[in-house]
Design an enzyme around this catalytic site. Sequence first.
Site, PDB file in Angstrom:
ATOM      1  N   ASN A  83       0.802  -1.210   0.000  1.00  0.00           N
ATOM      2  CA  ASN A  83       0.000   0.000   0.000  1.00  0.00           C
ATOM      3  C   ASN A  83       0.844   1.273   0.000  1.00  0.00           C
ATOM      4  O   ASN A  83       0.388   2.318  -0.464  1.00  0.00           O
ATOM      5  CB  ASN A  83      -0.921  -0.005   1.230  1.00  0.00           C
ATOM      6  CG  ASN A  83      -1.648   1.303   1.409  1.00  0.00           C
ATOM      7  OD1 ASN A  83      -2.497   1.666   0.619  1.00  0.00           O
ATOM      8  ND2 ASN A  83      -1.291   2.035   2.467  1.00  0.00           N
ATOM      9  N   SER A 134      -2.157  -0.263  -7.092  1.00  0.00           N
ATOM     10  CA  SER A 134      -1.883   0.446  -8.331  1.00  0.00           C
ATOM     11  C   SER A 134      -2.786   1.668  -8.360  1.00  0.00           C
ATOM     12  O   SER A 134      -2.952   2.349  -7.348  1.00  0.00           O
ATOM     13  CB  SER A 134      -2.102  -0.481  -9.525  1.00  0.00           C
ATOM     14  OG  SER A 134      -1.755   0.170 -10.724  1.00  0.00           O
ATOM     15  N   TYR A 148       3.879  10.080 -11.791  1.00  0.00           N
ATOM     16  CA  TYR A 148       3.120   9.119 -10.977  1.00  0.00           C
ATOM     17  C   TYR A 148       2.546   8.022 -11.865  1.00  0.00           C
ATOM     18  O   TYR A 148       2.614   6.832 -11.524  1.00  0.00           O
ATOM     19  CB  TYR A 148       2.003   9.846 -10.230  1.00  0.00           C
ATOM     20  CG  TYR A 148       1.129   8.918  -9.417  1.00  0.00           C
ATOM     21  CD1 TYR A 148       1.576   8.388  -8.216  1.00  0.00           C
ATOM     22  CD2 TYR A 148      -0.154   8.570  -9.850  1.00  0.00           C
ATOM     23  CE1 TYR A 148       0.777   7.531  -7.466  1.00  0.00           C
ATOM     24  CE2 TYR A 148      -0.960   7.719  -9.109  1.00  0.00           C
ATOM     25  CZ  TYR A 148      -0.491   7.204  -7.921  1.00  0.00           C
ATOM     26  OH  TYR A 148      -1.273   6.343  -7.192  1.00  0.00           O
ATOM     27  N   LYS A 152       3.036   3.720 -11.678  1.00  0.00           N
ATOM     28  CA  LYS A 152       1.946   2.752 -11.597  1.00  0.00           C
ATOM     29  C   LYS A 152       1.898   1.850 -12.831  1.00  0.00           C
ATOM     30  O   LYS A 152       1.533   0.670 -12.728  1.00  0.00           O
ATOM     31  CB  LYS A 152       0.610   3.464 -11.380  1.00  0.00           C
ATOM     32  CG  LYS A 152       0.521   4.150 -10.014  1.00  0.00           C
ATOM     33  CD  LYS A 152       0.806   3.162  -8.873  1.00  0.00           C
ATOM     34  CE  LYS A 152       0.705   3.796  -7.507  1.00  0.00           C
ATOM     35  NZ  LYS A 152       0.993   2.851  -6.406  1.00  0.00           N
TER      36      LYS A 152
END
Length: 273
Positions: A83, A134, A148, A152
């Site tokens: 997480n 994700s 970012y 991901k």
Amino acid sequence: MSKTIFITGVSKGFGKLWTEAFLKRGDNVAATSRDAKSLSCLSKQYPGQLLAIPLDITDRKAVFEAVQYTKNYFGTIDVVINNAGYGVFGAIEEVPEKDVKDVFEANVFGTLWVTQAVLPILREQKHGHIIQLSSVLGIYSIPTLGIYNATKYAVEGLSEALAGEVKELGIHITMLEPNGYNTEFGGSSAVLGEKIPAYDNVKSKLHEIEGVSAHDYGDPKATVPVILKLIDTINPPLRLFLGKIGLNKTKKEYAEKIKTWEEWNDVAIAAQG
């Protein structure tokens, strides 16, 4: 039946909510954070059930030690939730080298180190479930969140390949794809790029993008029953959207991509030789 869960990034947001929910229903939890003091109250409330571990997930050696400590303490690890991570906001040109490297260290390499550390344990047990945080922004990209997005997309690529590698070993992989939620993702946890006026116009139009406006954000508490259902599912999905935006927007985005690919397919075939 209670489970043993190893989860990173538990000081706030999803991580904190989910950790509390696991403990309340009787699961054992190894909860990691850079500042494990944030879990002191829960440690007193759930002695022996909560293992609070201070951990910087970018430190590979420390990650392996934390995972082994958890295995030694509880005897097993059933679910792993990667997480921990954070957002970087700014146009590609605006984000300095250090900020780019730092977010890749946390979002990509931190996830990878935890994954590599738990795999030998899960393989030996012949069961386990790795859940990767994700994002819908690992499925499609939006302007001014490109760095970012890139982290991901990397998590998506390694996790999809991993799912194929461990499928026959009794290990499940799930990528969670949340849309925007009312967490601290865009607040105190965020890193902002250096402002370049040339990108002011594209930033001003961000509110027009589906899922970006505040009224589209989800309630983090609503994810609690979902995560509980997910970890109890015998055959969990490889990908799971969290929120109402992801599926509809993904259909639109990929319809446009397929249209373009089909229009250029003759050129693509010619390149085969």
